[in-house]
Scaffold this active site. Structure first.
Site, PDB file in Angstrom:
ATOM      1  N   TYR A  34       0.858  -1.182   0.000  1.00  0.00           N
ATOM      2  CA  TYR A  34       0.000   0.000   0.000  1.00  0.00           C
ATOM      3  C   TYR A  34       0.891   1.228   0.000  1.00  0.00           C
ATOM      4  CZ  TYR A  34       0.059   0.392   5.271  1.00  0.00           C
ATOM      5  OH  TYR A  34       0.395   0.512   6.590  1.00  0.00           O
ATOM      6  N   THR A  35       0.327   2.362  -0.499  1.00  0.00           N
ATOM      7  CA  THR A  35       1.165   3.556  -0.665  1.00  0.00           C
ATOM      8  C   THR A  35       1.472   4.239   0.664  1.00  0.00           C
ATOM      9  OG1 THR A  35      -0.781   4.939  -0.976  1.00  0.00           O
ATOM     10  CG2 THR A  35       0.245   4.020  -2.973  1.00  0.00           C
ATOM     11  N   GLU A  98       1.800  -0.819  -6.251  1.00  0.00           N
ATOM     12  CA  GLU A  98       1.406   0.024  -5.116  1.00  0.00           C
ATOM     13  C   GLU A  98      -0.115   0.204  -5.165  1.00  0.00           C
ATOM     14  OE1 GLU A  98       2.843   1.428  -2.537  1.00  0.00           O
ATOM     15  OE2 GLU A  98       4.991   1.461  -2.967  1.00  0.00           O
ATOM     16  N   ASP A 150       2.997  -3.349   5.115  1.00  0.00           N
ATOM     17  CA  ASP A 150       2.015  -3.250   4.038  1.00  0.00           C
ATOM     18  C   ASP A 150       1.987  -4.508   3.171  1.00  0.00           C
ATOM     19  OD1 ASP A 150       4.655  -2.259   3.150  1.00  0.00           O
ATOM     20  OD2 ASP A 150       3.681  -1.771   1.255  1.00  0.00           O
TER      21      ASP A 150
END
Ligand SMILES: [Zn+2]
Length: 256
Positions: A34-35, A98, A150
């Site tokens: 994830y960003t 991403e 993440d």
């Protein structure tokens, strides 16, 4: 102008943060992130900023729109210091996606359905073209457990696996029964756990000491494979789930 590698791409923004894949490596892993930034615009800006020295092949926004930033032939700077099956140049051996989500520090909202559908379709496209094995679809936290969390425990690996992306088995439900291993424990049971986690690919040494590095690996395993309880303790549910996973790995066919 970059010609998109996937027909699913709707937008191209070139990142300067790339180089060549090293040692003749080609993509055998697909790393999902994830960003951790508030908006997709900000994420793309950061991933294209030469000062930041980070990049990724693809970004998927909440609505499922896909932006390509690095050609698949090139090495994106997405994984950082990382390891899987002893390979430490994960950037040379992988493609990175991403997924726009502000992350744990930003409230960690659910991943919307259109976004997950786009992630599924993009993953299917990439793994088909590069013949990436199911067990090669990994979380950033799997390859960098001491540094990264993440895409996190809300990411629906089960749903993706049912759609043909990734390697996953139904976890044994956690219970309060049975012996647990945790931070500070030492001995053969800890060593056996570390050896089995390494057999699945995690970068962990069989020291026999449940140190903080070991705890990070256990947490990464739980986020991906036993998300109902992410507590860093190795309980019978974790142990049995890992054995199911290893049993479910494809084996070379030696008998015709
Ligand atoms: Zn990441």
């Amino acid at each position: 102008m970059l010609k998109p590698d996937s027909p699913l791409v709707s937008n191209v923004v070139i990142s300067p943060n790339i180089d060549d894949r090293r040692s003749g490596l080609t993509p055998v892993l697909l790393i999902l992130h994830y960003t951790g930034l508030p908006t997709v615009e900000r994420s793309i800006e950061v991933l294209a900023d030469p000062r930041g020295k980070v990049s990724c092949h693809y970004v998927v926004d909440e609505a499922g729109r896909i932006t390509q930033m690095v050609p698949e032939t090139k090495r994106a700077w997405q994984a950082g210091v990382s390891s899987w099956f002893g390979e430490t140049d994960i950037n040379s051996a992988s493609i990175g996606i991403e997924i726009q989500n502000p992350g744990h520090a930003g409230g960690y909202p659910d991943f919307p359905v259109p976004q997950m559908a786009a992630v599924r379709d993009l993953c299917l496209d990439i793994i088909t073209r590069h013949k990436i094995p199911a067990a090669g679809v990994l979380a950033h936290s799997d390859v960098a457990p001491a540094r990264k969390i993440d895409p996190g425990e809300k990411f629906n690996w089960r749903w993706l696996a049912e759609a043909g992306v990734g390697h996953w088995v139904l976890p044994v439900p956690p219970s309060d029964e049975g012996a647990k291993l945790g931070l500070g424990d030492k001995g053969e049971l800890v060593r056996a756990m570390q050896t089995r986690l390494a057999a699945y690919g995690y970068g962990i040494s069989s020291s026999g000491e449940f140190d903080i590095t070991t705890q990070y690996v256990v947490i990464a395993f739980q986020r991906h494979f036993r998300p109902a309880r992410v507590d860093g303790c190795w309980d019978p549910s974790c142990k049995e789930t890992l054995e199911r996973l290893i049993d479910a790995l494809p084996r070379p066919k030696l008998i015709a």
